[in-house]
Design a protein around this motif. Structure first.
Motif, PDB file in Angstrom:
ATOM      1  N   SER A 169       5.511  24.493 -24.838  1.00 16.77           N
ATOM      2  CA  SER A 169       7.082  24.605 -25.076  1.00 16.77           C
ATOM      3  C   SER A 169       7.974  23.406 -24.983  1.00 16.77           C
ATOM      4  CB  SER A 169       7.856  25.794 -24.441  1.00 16.77           C
ATOM      5  OG  SER A 169       7.208  26.998 -24.738  1.00 16.77           O
ATOM      6  N   ASN A 170       7.613  22.900 -23.784  1.00 14.11           N
ATOM      7  CA  ASN A 170       8.134  21.568 -23.647  1.00 14.11           C
ATOM      8  C   ASN A 170       7.783  20.556 -24.458  1.00 14.11           C
ATOM      9  OD1 ASN A 170       9.241  22.807 -21.342  1.00 14.11           O
ATOM     10  ND2 ASN A 170       7.702  22.136 -19.511  1.00 14.11           N
ATOM     11  N   VAL A 171       6.493  20.425 -25.011  1.00 11.23           N
ATOM     12  CA  VAL A 171       6.282  19.282 -25.762  1.00 11.23           C
ATOM     13  C   VAL A 171       7.074  19.486 -27.013  1.00 11.23           C
ATOM     14  CG1 VAL A 171       4.282  18.394 -27.224  1.00 11.23           C
ATOM     15  CG2 VAL A 171       4.003  18.808 -24.690  1.00 11.23           C
ATOM     16  N   ASP A 172       6.878  20.911 -27.523  1.00  9.91           N
ATOM     17  CA  ASP A 172       7.717  21.184 -28.765  1.00  9.91           C
ATOM     18  C   ASP A 172       9.164  20.853 -28.703  1.00  9.91           C
ATOM     19  OD1 ASP A 172       5.375  22.036 -30.116  1.00  9.91           O
ATOM     20  OD2 ASP A 172       5.711  24.520 -29.852  1.00  9.91           O
ATOM     21  N   TYR A 173       9.705  21.167 -27.491  1.00  6.75           N
ATOM     22  CA  TYR A 173      11.077  21.164 -27.211  1.00  6.75           C
ATOM     23  C   TYR A 173      11.421  19.481 -27.296  1.00  6.75           C
ATOM     24  CZ  TYR A 173      15.624  21.144 -25.235  1.00  6.75           C
ATOM     25  OH  TYR A 173      16.929  21.052 -24.833  1.00  6.75           O
ATOM     26  N   LEU A 174      10.686  18.566 -26.382  1.00  7.95           N
ATOM     27  CA  LEU A 174      10.852  17.238 -26.700  1.00  7.95           C
ATOM     28  C   LEU A 174      10.608  16.818 -28.050  1.00  7.95           C
ATOM     29  CD1 LEU A 174       9.338  16.297 -23.033  1.00  7.95           C
ATOM     30  CD2 LEU A 174      11.755  16.607 -23.595  1.00  7.95           C
ATOM     31  N   THR A 175       9.819  17.085 -28.511  1.00  4.54           N
ATOM     32  CA  THR A 175       9.528  16.607 -30.185  1.00  4.54           C
ATOM     33  C   THR A 175      10.936  16.934 -30.866  1.00  4.54           C
ATOM     34  OG1 THR A 175       7.202  16.680 -29.928  1.00  4.54           O
ATOM     35  CG2 THR A 175       8.276  16.495 -32.164  1.00  4.54           C
ATOM     36  N   ILE A 176      11.239  18.255 -31.146  1.00  7.06           N
ATOM     37  CA  ILE A 176      12.189  18.585 -31.743  1.00  7.06           C
ATOM     38  C   ILE A 176      13.652  17.821 -31.390  1.00  7.06           C
ATOM     39  CG2 ILE A 176      13.702  20.620 -32.539  1.00  7.06           C
ATOM     40  CD1 ILE A 176      10.890  20.325 -33.792  1.00  7.06           C
ATOM     41  N   LYS A 177      13.986  17.838 -29.985  1.00  4.40           N
ATOM     42  CA  LYS A 177      14.962  17.027 -29.491  1.00  4.40           C
ATOM     43  C   LYS A 177      15.070  15.846 -29.959  1.00  4.40           C
ATOM     44  CE  LYS A 177      17.293  15.940 -25.164  1.00  4.40           C
ATOM     45  NZ  LYS A 177      17.214  15.836 -23.470  1.00  4.40           N
ATOM     46  N   THR A 178      13.954  14.885 -30.010  1.00  5.46           N
ATOM     47  CA  THR A 178      14.021  13.662 -30.468  1.00  5.46           C
ATOM     48  C   THR A 178      14.294  13.596 -31.761  1.00  5.46           C
ATOM     49  OG1 THR A 178      12.254  13.130 -28.843  1.00  5.46           O
ATOM     50  CG2 THR A 178      12.697  11.740 -30.808  1.00  5.46           C
ATOM     51  N   ILE A 179      13.994  14.548 -32.691  1.00  7.10           N
ATOM     52  CA  ILE A 179      14.273  14.702 -34.044  1.00  7.10           C
ATOM     53  C   ILE A 179      15.724  15.107 -34.411  1.00  7.10           C
ATOM     54  CG2 ILE A 179      13.964  15.896 -36.169  1.00  7.10           C
ATOM     55  CD1 ILE A 179      10.797  16.186 -35.612  1.00  7.10           C
ATOM     56  N   HIS A 180      16.280  15.741 -33.532  1.00 11.34           N
ATOM     57  CA  HIS A 180      17.446  16.289 -33.625  1.00 11.34           C
ATOM     58  C   HIS A 180      18.521  15.275 -32.991  1.00 11.34           C
ATOM     59  CE1 HIS A 180      21.261  18.963 -33.054  1.00 11.34           C
ATOM     60  NE2 HIS A 180      21.118  18.491 -31.714  1.00 11.34           N
ATOM     61  N   MET A 181      18.227  14.347 -32.031  1.00 13.38           N
ATOM     62  CA  MET A 181      18.905  13.220 -31.613  1.00 13.38           C
ATOM     63  C   MET A 181      18.976  12.178 -32.655  1.00 13.38           C
ATOM     64  SD  MET A 181      18.061  13.375 -27.549  1.00 13.38           S
ATOM     65  CE  MET A 181      18.634  11.639 -27.473  1.00 13.38           C
ATOM     66  N   THR A 182      17.718  11.944 -33.366  1.00 10.16           N
ATOM     67  CA  THR A 182      17.705  11.002 -34.335  1.00 10.16           C
ATOM     68  C   THR A 182      18.391  11.225 -35.466  1.00 10.16           C
ATOM     69  OG1 THR A 182      15.484  10.392 -33.651  1.00 10.16           O
ATOM     70  CG2 THR A 182      16.088   9.442 -36.010  1.00 10.16           C
ATOM     71  N   CYS A 183      18.321  12.428 -36.046  1.00 12.81           N
ATOM     72  CA  CYS A 183      19.115  12.959 -37.126  1.00 12.81           C
ATOM     73  C   CYS A 183      20.907  12.908 -36.660  1.00 12.81           C
ATOM     74  CB  CYS A 183      18.830  14.349 -37.440  1.00 12.81           C
ATOM     75  SG  CYS A 183      17.190  14.560 -38.288  1.00 12.81           S
ATOM     76  N   ALA A 184      21.114  13.216 -35.599  1.00 11.19           N
ATOM     77  CA  ALA A 184      22.435  13.241 -35.204  1.00 11.19           C
ATOM     78  C   ALA A 184      23.050  11.596 -35.223  1.00 11.19           C
ATOM     79  CB  ALA A 184      22.760  13.917 -33.709  1.00 11.19           C
ATOM     80  N   TYR A 185      22.488  10.860 -34.564  1.00  8.90           N
ATOM     81  CA  TYR A 185      22.829   9.550 -34.644  1.00  8.90           C
ATOM     82  C   TYR A 185      22.729   8.766 -36.033  1.00  8.90           C
ATOM     83  CZ  TYR A 185      22.850   9.619 -29.622  1.00  8.90           C
ATOM     84  OH  TYR A 185      23.235   9.920 -28.399  1.00  8.90           O
ATOM     85  N   THR A 186      21.800   9.189 -36.850  1.00  7.89           N
ATOM     86  CA  THR A 186      21.750   8.637 -38.370  1.00  7.89           C
ATOM     87  C   THR A 186      23.184   9.290 -39.143  1.00  7.89           C
ATOM     88  OG1 THR A 186      19.387   8.582 -37.997  1.00  7.89           O
ATOM     89  CG2 THR A 186      20.309   8.782 -40.371  1.00  7.89           C
ATOM     90  N   SER A 187      23.304  10.769 -38.542  1.00 10.43           N
ATOM     91  CA  SER A 187      24.539  11.372 -39.347  1.00 10.43           C
ATOM     92  C   SER A 187      25.639  10.457 -38.868  1.00 10.43           C
ATOM     93  CB  SER A 187      24.505  12.775 -39.086  1.00 10.43           C
ATOM     94  OG  SER A 187      25.540  13.242 -39.470  1.00 10.43           O
ATOM     95  N   ILE A 188      25.984  10.547 -37.868  1.00 10.97           N
ATOM     96  CA  ILE A 188      27.267   9.772 -37.439  1.00 10.97           C
ATOM     97  C   ILE A 188      27.442   8.336 -37.913  1.00 10.97           C
ATOM     98  CG2 ILE A 188      26.520   9.007 -35.038  1.00 10.97           C
ATOM     99  CD1 ILE A 188      30.246  10.038 -36.078  1.00 10.97           C
ATOM    100  N   SER A 189      26.408   7.603 -37.942  1.00  5.73           N
ATOM    101  CA  SER A 189      26.079   6.265 -38.686  1.00  5.73           C
ATOM    102  C   SER A 189      26.589   6.344 -39.938  1.00  5.73           C
ATOM    103  CB  SER A 189      24.897   5.580 -38.110  1.00  5.73           C
ATOM    104  OG  SER A 189      24.573   5.597 -37.075  1.00  5.73           O
ATOM    105  N   LEU A 190      25.979   7.166 -40.548  1.00  4.35           N
ATOM    106  CA  LEU A 190      26.171   7.284 -42.009  1.00  4.35           C
ATOM    107  C   LEU A 190      27.617   7.679 -42.373  1.00  4.35           C
ATOM    108  CD1 LEU A 190      25.049   6.702 -44.999  1.00  4.35           C
ATOM    109  CD2 LEU A 190      24.028   9.302 -44.664  1.00  4.35           C
ATOM    110  N   PHE A 191      28.053   8.452 -41.509  1.00  4.55           N
ATOM    111  CA  PHE A 191      29.657   9.158 -41.865  1.00  4.55           C
ATOM    112  C   PHE A 191      30.430   7.931 -41.494  1.00  4.55           C
ATOM    113  CE2 PHE A 191      33.370  10.130 -39.438  1.00  4.55           C
ATOM    114  CZ  PHE A 191      34.123  10.847 -40.492  1.00  4.55           C
ATOM    115  N   LEU A 192      30.401   7.262 -40.469  1.00  4.61           N
ATOM    116  CA  LEU A 192      31.164   6.005 -40.321  1.00  4.61           C
ATOM    117  C   LEU A 192      30.929   5.100 -41.341  1.00  4.61           C
ATOM    118  CD1 LEU A 192      30.842   5.704 -36.164  1.00  4.61           C
ATOM    119  CD2 LEU A 192      32.608   6.535 -37.603  1.00  4.61           C
TER     120      LEU A 192
END
Length: 135
Positions: A9-32
């Protein structure tokens, strides 16, 4: 820790968290970037990819968030706060990019959306509704 003791679960969580954070920062960068193009009346805003790419990124962002909630469980106050703030961010972003008629309002809504995003990041970082001001 809010993640279970199960190592898988921890491995899954960390992988998904990394994807989530990457998408979040990409999203705000593209929004700006889109906000800048919108404020400067750039013709780039008329290109098809500018309309659909943000939806793809945000869909992956949301899917990753949903998956993380299935791992940690939905019974954490910060999750509800992030959902509410996400709705506020979407509303402000829509106002900034589509509905604001004057430069002043475009700038105000863009700045407000960026602040809400910053607050959301703090809520996720500290797992607290008080965001960056968590003790």
């Amino acid at each position: 820790s809010i993640v279970s003791k199960n190592k898988e679960s921890n491995v899954d969580y960390l992988t998904i968290k990394t994807i989530h954070m990457t998408c979040a920062y990409t999203s705000i960068s593209l929004f700006l970037l889109r906000s800048f193009w919108n404020i400067t009346n750039s013709s780039i805003m008329q290109q098809a990819w500018v309309r659909w790419v943000p939806h793809v990124i945000d869909s992956f962002l949301l899917l990753a968030a949903i998956y993380m909630v299935t791992i940690i469980g939905p019974h954490h106050p910060f999750i509800l706060v992030k959902i509410i703030l996400l709705l506020v961010y979407i509303l402000l972003g829509s106002l900034a990019l589509k509905h604001a008629k004057t430069l002043t309002w475009r700038l105000v809504f863009t700045a407000a959306a960026a602040f809400v995003f910053y607050y959301i990041v703090g809520v996720g970082r500290y797992k607290s509704p008080t965001s960056w001001w968590a003790v």
